[in-house]
Design a protein around this motif. Structure first.
Motif, mmCIF file in Angstrom:
data_model
loop_
_atom_site.group_PDB
_atom_site.id
_atom_site.type_symbol
_atom_site.label_atom_id
_atom_site.label_comp_id
_atom_site.label_asym_id
_atom_site.label_seq_id
_atom_site.Cartn_x
_atom_site.Cartn_y
_atom_site.Cartn_z
ATOM 1 N N ALA A 1 0.848 -1.181 0.000
ATOM 2 C CA ALA A 1 0.000 0.000 0.000
ATOM 3 C C ALA A 1 0.883 1.230 0.000
ATOM 4 O O ALA A 1 1.990 1.220 0.545
ATOM 5 C CB ALA A 1 -0.903 0.005 1.230
ATOM 6 N N ARG A 2 0.424 2.283 -0.676
ATOM 7 C CA ARG A 2 1.160 3.550 -0.625
ATOM 8 C C ARG A 2 0.196 4.703 -0.859
ATOM 9 O O ARG A 2 -0.737 4.581 -1.647
ATOM 10 C CB ARG A 2 2.247 3.570 -1.691
ATOM 11 N N MET A 3 0.485 5.787 -0.175
ATOM 12 C CA MET A 3 -0.323 6.993 -0.382
ATOM 13 C C MET A 3 0.282 7.774 -1.544
ATOM 14 O O MET A 3 1.501 7.934 -1.621
ATOM 15 C CB MET A 3 -0.280 7.890 0.868
ATOM 16 N N ILE A 4 -0.562 8.237 -2.453
ATOM 17 C CA ILE A 4 -0.077 9.113 -3.517
ATOM 18 C C ILE A 4 -1.003 10.329 -3.580
ATOM 19 O O ILE A 4 -2.073 10.330 -2.970
ATOM 20 C CB ILE A 4 -0.031 8.403 -4.894
ATOM 21 N N THR A 5 -0.573 11.334 -4.334
ATOM 22 C CA THR A 5 -1.413 12.531 -4.470
ATOM 23 C C THR A 5 -1.715 12.752 -5.945
ATOM 24 O O THR A 5 -0.807 12.788 -6.775
ATOM 25 C CB THR A 5 -0.689 13.769 -3.906
ATOM 26 N N ILE A 6 -2.996 12.852 -6.281
ATOM 27 C CA ILE A 6 -3.394 13.168 -7.654
ATOM 28 C C ILE A 6 -4.348 14.357 -7.584
ATOM 29 O O ILE A 6 -5.343 14.314 -6.859
ATOM 30 C CB ILE A 6 -4.069 11.964 -8.339
ATOM 31 N N LYS B 1 -5.438 15.537 -4.377
ATOM 32 C CA LYS B 1 -6.211 14.623 -3.540
ATOM 33 C C LYS B 1 -5.304 13.487 -3.072
ATOM 34 O O LYS B 1 -4.566 12.909 -3.875
ATOM 35 C CB LYS B 1 -7.371 14.019 -4.344
ATOM 36 N N GLN B 2 -5.405 13.186 -1.801
ATOM 37 C CA GLN B 2 -4.623 12.052 -1.294
ATOM 38 C C GLN B 2 -5.340 10.748 -1.602
ATOM 39 O O GLN B 2 -6.543 10.619 -1.338
ATOM 40 C CB GLN B 2 -4.464 12.204 0.214
ATOM 41 N N ILE B 3 -4.610 9.840 -2.175
ATOM 42 C CA ILE B 3 -5.220 8.562 -2.555
ATOM 43 C C ILE B 3 -4.380 7.429 -1.991
ATOM 44 O O ILE B 3 -3.146 7.437 -2.105
ATOM 45 C CB ILE B 3 -5.307 8.445 -4.091
ATOM 46 N N THR C 1 -1.815 4.415 -13.641
ATOM 47 C CA THR C 1 -2.978 3.531 -13.484
ATOM 48 C C THR C 1 -3.973 4.183 -12.523
ATOM 49 O O THR C 1 -5.172 4.238 -12.802
ATOM 50 C CB THR C 1 -2.546 2.157 -12.927
ATOM 51 N N ALA C 2 -3.452 4.720 -11.427
ATOM 52 C CA ALA C 2 -4.319 5.370 -10.447
ATOM 53 C C ALA C 2 -4.998 6.594 -11.076
ATOM 54 O O ALA C 2 -6.168 6.866 -10.841
ATOM 55 C CB ALA C 2 -3.504 5.787 -9.227
ATOM 56 N N ARG C 3 -4.228 7.324 -11.902
ATOM 57 C CA ARG C 3 -4.768 8.522 -12.541
ATOM 58 C C ARG C 3 -5.933 8.159 -13.478
ATOM 59 O O ARG C 3 -6.958 8.850 -13.518
ATOM 60 C CB ARG C 3 -3.651 9.205 -13.330
ATOM 61 N N GLY D 1 -9.882 14.035 6.568
ATOM 62 C CA GLY D 1 -11.274 14.086 6.132
ATOM 63 C C GLY D 1 -11.536 13.299 4.868
ATOM 64 O O GLY D 1 -10.844 12.333 4.584
ATOM 65 N N GLU D 2 -12.484 13.750 4.103
ATOM 66 C CA GLU D 2 -12.933 12.990 2.932
ATOM 67 C C GLU D 2 -11.891 12.980 1.815
ATOM 68 O O GLU D 2 -11.335 13.981 1.447
ATOM 69 C CB GLU D 2 -14.224 13.618 2.403
ATOM 70 N N ARG D 3 -11.671 11.832 1.300
ATOM 71 C CA ARG D 3 -10.807 11.739 0.119
ATOM 72 C C ARG D 3 -11.019 10.372 -0.518
ATOM 73 O O ARG D 3 -11.355 9.413 0.180
ATOM 74 C CB ARG D 3 -9.349 11.910 0.502
ATOM 75 N N PRO D 4 -10.822 10.305 -1.802
ATOM 76 C CA PRO D 4 -11.042 9.006 -2.440
ATOM 77 C C PRO D 4 -9.879 8.058 -2.174
ATOM 78 O O PRO D 4 -8.734 8.474 -2.034
ATOM 79 C CB PRO D 4 -11.130 9.348 -3.920
ATOM 80 N N SER D 5 -10.181 6.840 -2.088
ATOM 81 C CA SER D 5 -9.145 5.826 -1.909
ATOM 82 C C SER D 5 -9.421 4.720 -2.911
ATOM 83 O O SER D 5 -10.475 4.115 -2.890
ATOM 84 C CB SER D 5 -9.218 5.304 -0.482
ATOM 85 N N SER D 6 -8.499 4.538 -3.813
ATOM 86 C CA SER D 6 -8.764 3.506 -4.814
ATOM 87 C C SER D 6 -7.868 2.311 -4.579
ATOM 88 O O SER D 6 -6.795 2.428 -4.022
ATOM 89 C CB SER D 6 -8.536 4.045 -6.213
#
Lengths: 208, 363
Positions: A42-47, A50-52, A161-163, A195-200
Motif C-alpha cells: 500500500a502507498r499513499m499518492i497525491t493526484i 487529492k490524497q489517494i 494507473t491510479a490517474r 477528512g474525505e478523500r477518495p481511496s482507490s
C-alpha cells in the motif's frame, strides 16, 4: 502468489514482487523470496491535490482462479497491472490467455496497464517495445516499459494507473459509493484528520 | 563472520550469518537466546536413548515423546529426529518393495530420470528464490544442487503433483538438516501423510483446512470471526502460505525448527493451533477494530504473526479452549460446506489426525 507447473501456466519471474517493492519501499531486491499466498502493498499518492491510498494485490495466476475468492477480488479491483518480462518471449505469449481470464472475471471498466518489465536488460531483449505497444493498442490497454531494478517508470506505471482510475471516477464511470468497484471514499483510519478523500485500490496481476 | 564466497553478488556488509546459516543483521544475531549447555547435553542423551527404543516411545510413551518435541529437539539431533518421527525409513523400504527389491536405491533411480520440461524449468527458476537469505541457497549456494535433486526426484516420484512452488521452502528446511536422500524421504512423508492433498490439483485439502480454520475462529474468538465476516475476508487469504509452506514464509530459525519439531510429532493440528493463536491475538487487538477493509486486516494479521516468540506461541496454544474432537468436527463441517453434502471421493477425513504415532502404528 503460488505458481504450479501446468500446461497453461509456466511459473514466471517477470518481476511482479520486485515492482511492488520498488513502488512501496523504493528499493530493489535482486532475488525476491518466492511469493506464496497473497501479499499486499500500500502507498499513499497525491493526484490533483487529492490524497489517494493505493492498495495493491500481488498477484493472480491460473491456479488461484479456481478459488472463488480470486474471482471476487478481481471484481473488487479498479485496476490491474499485467506484467511480462521483455527478456522472456514466453511470458509475452501468455498475455492473451491471462487477459481473457481477467476480463471474464473483472469489472468491465477495470483499468488494465500492460507492463514490459526488466527494460534495463536491453541486451537480452526478446520482445520489442513495438510489439508491446501493438498488443496494448489492439486490446485497449495502456502500455509502459519498466525496470524494477533501476526504478525506471515504476512510479509512473502505478500512478498513471491510479490517474486513469481517478479519471473514470470523475467521468462517472466508476461509482465511488459502490465498493464493488474497489474504490472507497472516506476518512482513513491511518490519518483521520484529512477528512474525505477518495481511496482507490488497484490490483496488480502477473501473466501466470 | 561475513558472507561466504557464494553470496558475493548480494554481499551486504551489514549482514552476518547466524548459527543456522541465515543472513541477519548484527542486532538480530545478538538477540539469539543463549543455550544452556548442560540442559542441552541432558536432552541429547534422552533423545539418543529414545532413538534406541523408538517403537516403545511411539507406542507406549508417546506423551513423553510429545513433551520432548514441544521442548525442542536438540539441534545436533534434529534432522535424525525428524527422519524418525516421520517414519521416513519405512517409506524408503516400502519404495524398494514397490520395485520388488530390484532397485536398492530408489532415490538414486529417480535422480537418473527427468520430469517434464516445464516442471524442470519451474524447479530451476525457484532454486535461488526459496531461501535468498540462507547461505546454502543464496546466489549459487552449495545447497541448491540438493534442492534441485529432491524436488526433481519428487516430481518423478509423483508426476501427478509434479512440482508446486510451496514445496521448495519445505525441501529447503529439510536440506538444512539432512543429506539429500534422507531429506527426500521425509519430504515424501510430508506430502503423502502429513499434508496430503495440499499440492494436488484444485487444492481441495487447502480449501477445506482454510474453511475449518475459520469455523474454529468462530469458536475460540467470536468477536474476531465477526470482524472477518464483516470485511469479507476469505480464510484462504491468511492461511494459504502458512499451511502450504508449513510456516516457512513466516518464521525463520530457530522458531521454524521448534514449530516443525511439534509438527512432525503431532501433525497438521499444530498448524491449526498456531494459526488460531495468531488470529485470536490479532483480531482481539484494537488495531483490528480500526480496519475497514480486508487487505488492511490481513496485513495486520500477517505482521502480527511474525512478532510472536516461540514461548508465547506455546503458552497461547495451551490456552486455546480446543481439543482434537473440535478440530475434527470443524474439518467435517468444512467438508460438508464445501462439497455441499455430496459424497466426495477426495475427502481428506482421515488426514487430520496424522502425526508420528499414526504414521507408524496406524489405527
Amino acid at each position: 502468489m503460488l505458481e504450479k507447473a501446468t500446461d497453461r501456466s509456466y511459473g514466471m519471474c517477470v518481476g511482479k514482487s520486485c515492482l511492488l517493492l520498488q513502488f512501496t519501499d523504493k528499493r530493489f531486491q535482486p532475488v525476491h523470496d518466492l511469493t506464496i499466498g497473497v501479499e499486499f502493498g500500500a502507498r499513499m499518492i497525491t493526484i490533483d491535490g487529492k490524497q489517494i491510498k493505493l492498495q495493491i494485490w500481488d498477484t493472480v495466476n491460473i491456479i488461484e482462479m479456481s478459488f472463488n475468492l480470486c474471482i471476487s477480488y478481481y471484481r473488487g479491483a479498479a485496476g490491474a497491472l499485467l506484467v511480462y518480462d521483455i527478456t522472456q518471449r514466453h511470458t509475452f505469449n501468455h498475455l492473451t490467455s491471462w487477459l481473457e481470464d481477467a476480463r471474464q472475471h473483472s469489472n468491465s471498466n477495470m483499468v488494465i496497464m500492460l507492463i514490459g518489465n526488466k527494460c534495463d536488460l536491453f541486451a537480452r531483449r526478446e520482445v520489442q517495445k513495438e510489439e508491446g505497444e501493438a498488443f496494448a493498442r489492439e486490446h485497449g490497454l495502456i502500455f509502459m516499459e519498466t525496470s524494477a531494478k533501476t526504478a525506471a517508470n515504476v512510479e509512473e506505471a502505478f500512478i498513471n494507473t491510479a490517474r486513469e482510475i481517478y479519471g473514470k471516477i470523475q467521468e462517472g464511470v466508476f461509482d465511488p459509493t459502490n465498493e464493488v468497484n474497489g474504490i472507497k471514499i472516506g476518512p482513513q483510519h491511518a490519518n483521520p484528520r484529512t477528512g474525505e478523500r477518495p481511496s482507490s485500490s488497484a490490483e496488480k496481476g502477473g501473466c501466470c | 563472520m561475513y558472507l561466504s564466497q557464494n553470496g558475493n553478488d548480494y554481499r551486504d556488509k551489514s549482514e552476518v550469518v547466524d548459527r543456522y546459516g541465515f543472513f541477519v543483521t548484527p542486532e538480530e544475531l545478538n538477540s539469539e537466546e543463549p543455550i544452556d549447555r548442560t540442559v542441552l547435553r541432558r536432552r541429547e542423551q534422552k533423545w539418543l536413548d529414545m532413538f534406541s527404543s523408538w517403537d516403545i516411545y511411539i507406542r507406549d510413551k508417546f506423551d513423553k515423546l510429545k513433551q520432548r518435541c514441544r521442548k525442542g529437539i536438540p539441534p545436533a539431533l534434529r534432522g535424525r529426529a525428524w527422519f524418525y518421527l516421520s517414519s521416513a525409513e519405512f517409506r524408503r523400504k516400502r519404495a524398494e518393495q514397490e520395485f520388488n527389491f530390484e532397485i536398492k536405491n530408489v532415490f538414486g533411480l529417480y535422480s537418473t530420470k527427468l520430469p517434464t520440461a516445464n516442471v524442470l524449468y519451474d524447479i530451476e527458476k525457484d532454486l535461488a528464490r526459496s531461501f535468498p537469505d540462507h547461505e546454502m541457497f543464496r546466489g549459487d549456494g552449495f545447497g541448491q544442487k540438493g534442492l534441485f535433486d529432491v524436488l526433481k526426484a519428487y516430481a518423478v516420484h509423483d508426476p501427478v503433483v509434479g512440482y508446486c512452488q510451496a514445496q521448495a521452502p519445505i525441501a529447503g528446511i529439510l536440506l538444512m538438516h539432512l543429506p539429500a536422500e534422507d531429506a527426500f524421504w521425509v519430504f515424501v512423508q510430508i506430502n503423502e501423510e502429513y499434508i496430503k492433498g495440499y499440492f494436488s490439483d484444485g487444492l481441495i485439502a487447502i480449501k477445506e483446512d482454510a474453511l475449518a480454520t475459520e469455523i474454529l475462529v468462530q469458536r475460540v474468538c467470536p468477536k474476531g470471526y465477526h470482524i472477518l465476516k464483516k470485511l469479507e475476508v476469505d480464510p484462504i487469504l491468511y492461511t494459504l502460505d502458512w499451511y502450504m509452506t508449513l510456516f516457512t514464509r513466516t518464521y525463520r530459525a530457530p522458531r521454524i525448527h521448534r514449530i516443525w519439531d511439534m509438527f512432525f510429532c503431532e501433525g497438521v493440528k499444530i498448524l491449526f493451533r498456531i494459526a488460531l493463536v495468531i488470529l485470536k491475538d490479532s483480531l482481539e487487538s484494537s488495531e483490528a477494530e480500526k480496519c475497514d477493509n480486508a487487505i488492511d486486516l490481513v496485513s495486520l494479521i500477517k505482521y502480527n504473526a511474525k512478532q510472536f516468540t516461540i514461548d508465547q506461541l506455546l503458552i497461547k496454544m495451551d490456552q486455546l479452549k480446543l481439543n482434537d474432537y473440535d478440530l475434527a468436527d470443524a474439518c467435517r463441517l468444512a467438508r460438508l460446506q464445501l462439497h455441499n453434502g455430496q459424497k466426495n471421493g477426495q475427502s481428506t477425513q482421515h488426514q487430520r489426525e496424522v502425526g508420528a504415532k499414526r504414521i507408524l502404528v496406524g489405527g
